[in-house]
Design a protein around this motif. Structure first.
Motif, PDB file in Angstrom:
ATOM      1  N   VAL B   5      42.660  -8.578 -42.396  1.00  0.00           N
ATOM      2  CA  VAL B   5      43.215  -7.638 -41.422  1.00  0.00           C
ATOM      3  C   VAL B   5      44.639  -8.043 -41.065  1.00  0.00           C
ATOM      4  O   VAL B   5      44.901  -9.206 -40.738  1.00  0.00           O
ATOM      5  N   VAL B   6      45.532  -7.093 -41.186  1.00  0.00           N
ATOM      6  CA  VAL B   6      46.918  -7.321 -40.765  1.00  0.00           C
ATOM      7  C   VAL B   6      47.167  -6.472 -39.515  1.00  0.00           C
ATOM      8  O   VAL B   6      47.012  -5.251 -39.548  1.00  0.00           O
ATOM      9  N   ASP B   7      47.478  -7.123 -38.419  1.00  0.00           N
ATOM     10  CA  ASP B   7      47.829  -6.428 -37.178  1.00  0.00           C
ATOM     11  C   ASP B   7      49.338  -6.429 -37.015  1.00  0.00           C
ATOM     12  O   ASP B   7      49.979  -7.468 -37.161  1.00  0.00           O
ATOM     13  N   VAL B   8      49.888  -5.256 -36.739  1.00  0.00           N
ATOM     14  CA  VAL B   8      51.337  -5.123 -36.564  1.00  0.00           C
ATOM     15  C   VAL B   8      51.612  -4.631 -35.154  1.00  0.00           C
ATOM     16  O   VAL B   8      51.035  -3.634 -34.710  1.00  0.00           O
ATOM     17  N   MET B   9      52.447  -5.353 -34.434  1.00  0.00           N
ATOM     18  CA  MET B   9      52.800  -4.977 -33.056  1.00  0.00           C
ATOM     19  C   MET B   9      54.320  -4.942 -32.902  1.00  0.00           C
ATOM     20  O   MET B   9      55.023  -5.748 -33.511  1.00  0.00           O
ATOM     21  N   LEU B  10      54.799  -4.017 -32.076  1.00  0.00           N
ATOM     22  CA  LEU B  10      56.218  -4.040 -31.726  1.00  0.00           C
ATOM     23  C   LEU B  10      56.521  -5.365 -31.046  1.00  0.00           C
ATOM     24  O   LEU B  10      55.704  -5.879 -30.286  1.00  0.00           O
ATOM     25  N   LYS B  11      57.696  -5.917 -31.308  1.00  0.00           N
ATOM     26  CA  LYS B  11      58.093  -7.152 -30.640  1.00  0.00           C
ATOM     27  C   LYS B  11      58.102  -6.931 -29.125  1.00  0.00           C
ATOM     28  O   LYS B  11      58.358  -5.816 -28.663  1.00  0.00           O
ATOM     29  N   PRO B  12      57.831  -8.003 -28.365  1.00  0.00           N
ATOM     30  CA  PRO B  12      57.711  -7.839 -26.907  1.00  0.00           C
ATOM     31  C   PRO B  12      58.942  -7.207 -26.260  1.00  0.00           C
ATOM     32  O   PRO B  12      58.827  -6.477 -25.271  1.00  0.00           O
TER      33      PRO B  12
END
Lengths: 234, 81
Positions: B5-12
């Motif tokens: 699983v690859v989770d991608v989040m916008l940088k804080p």
């Protein structure tokens, strides 16, 4: 010899026809390029037109950036060939890392479609030579992923090197097309690379090239005459 | 087949107006007590063959060049049991 300017069609590109037309009106020979064809057919410059290539899947421009035609464009752009990215084309250029930063969803989350006032900040790029620095123009803007973002250091670098090519005019009446339309940092509408041959912007010069159609303004035509002049004098 | 699983989040530091819109909608729907929402992407990769270090390195490279835009996003790679 006529100057040949190519326009790439990806699946989902919308503004390739208008771009080809703008090139013809400016006096160059428009050439259609296909996303799966690596061959650029001896063009002297390339326009990446607006639209929703690959449905904007994953991120706008993220999939187009790996298409066969882009391999050649990236290589030649690094070698100095003029490349203009309009809207989705600008997104492709940032995804390809030919221009720094990235484009995000508009801060108000709405698709925006209006005439937008811009100030030409740099009239020395390959695509802006026929403008004068400080000149205000009005051309159509239509997108949902138009918020330009980069880290502070990159923004400072762009400013210091004069690579902010266009800024949204923020002072004035919104009904007049003034204001930052999407939350772009430092009101940036368009930027260039250090060499000035690669330019990307969100608004659409190719939709403002004839008095008879659209807004009735022809503020977009200098993009195409600028590069033509640049190539003829090269 | 193993799943990675690859989770991608916008940088804080990147503004996430979609997350904010979700957060603002919650009280209206009766879901109180959520101070902040950030929206990301999850990729489930069904991997052929063993998930060894070489496979993980390839997935890392894939996430870095394609699944995430590291100018604006961070990602994590997890092997699911």
């Amino acid at each position: 010899m006529t100057t040949r300017i190519g326009v790439v069609t990806f699946p989902g590109t919308l503004d390739d026809r208008d771009s080809l037309r703008a090139i013809r009106l400016a006096g160059a020979e428009p050439v259609s390029l296909w996303h799966r064809d690596k061959d650029l057919h001896q063009v002297d410059a390339v326009v990446l037109a607006g639209g929703f290539s690959y449905g904007d899947y994953l991120r706008a421009g993220a999939i187009s950036r790996f298409s066969p035609v882009m391999e050649t464009i990236i290589e030649q752009a690094r070698g100095g060939m003029p490349v203009l990215g309009i809207c989705n084309g600008f997104q492709i250029l940032t995804e390809a890392h030919l221009l720094p930063g990235a484009m995000l969803r508009n801060n108000h989350l709405h698709f925006i479609c209006r005439d937008q006032k811009l100030r030409v900040e740099n009239a020395e790029t390959a695509w802006t030579g026929d403008y004068t620095a400080g000149q205000e123009i009005s051309i159509p803007l239509k997108n949902v992923d138009g918020r330009y973002t980069a880290d502070e250091r990159t923004l400072d670098e762009l400013e210091a090197e004069g690579r902010v090519a266009f800024r949204y005019v923020v002072d004035g009446d919104a009904a007049d097309g003034a204001g930052n339309p999407n939350g772009s940092l430092r009101d940036i509408a368009g930027i260039s690379n250090a060499g000035g041959n690669i330019v990307g912007l969100m608004p659409h010069p190719e939709h403002a090239v004839e008095p008879l159609v659209g807004t009735g303004r022809t503020d977009g035509i200098p993009f195409f005459t600028s590069v033509l002049k640049k190539l003829v004098n090269a | 087949m193993a799943r990675v699983v690859v989770d991608v989040m916008l940088k804080p530091e990147i503004l996430d107006p979609q997350g904010q819109a979700v957060q603002r909608a919650l009280p209206r729907l009766g879901f109180d007590g959520i101070a902040d929402v950030r929206q990301g992407k999850r990729f489930e990769l069904e991997v052929e063959g063993p998930v060894d270090q070489a496979a993980l390195d390839r997935i890392h490279k894939m996430a870095e060049t394609f699944l995430a835009n590291t100018v604006i996003e961070d990602f994590t790679v997890k092997v699911e049991a």
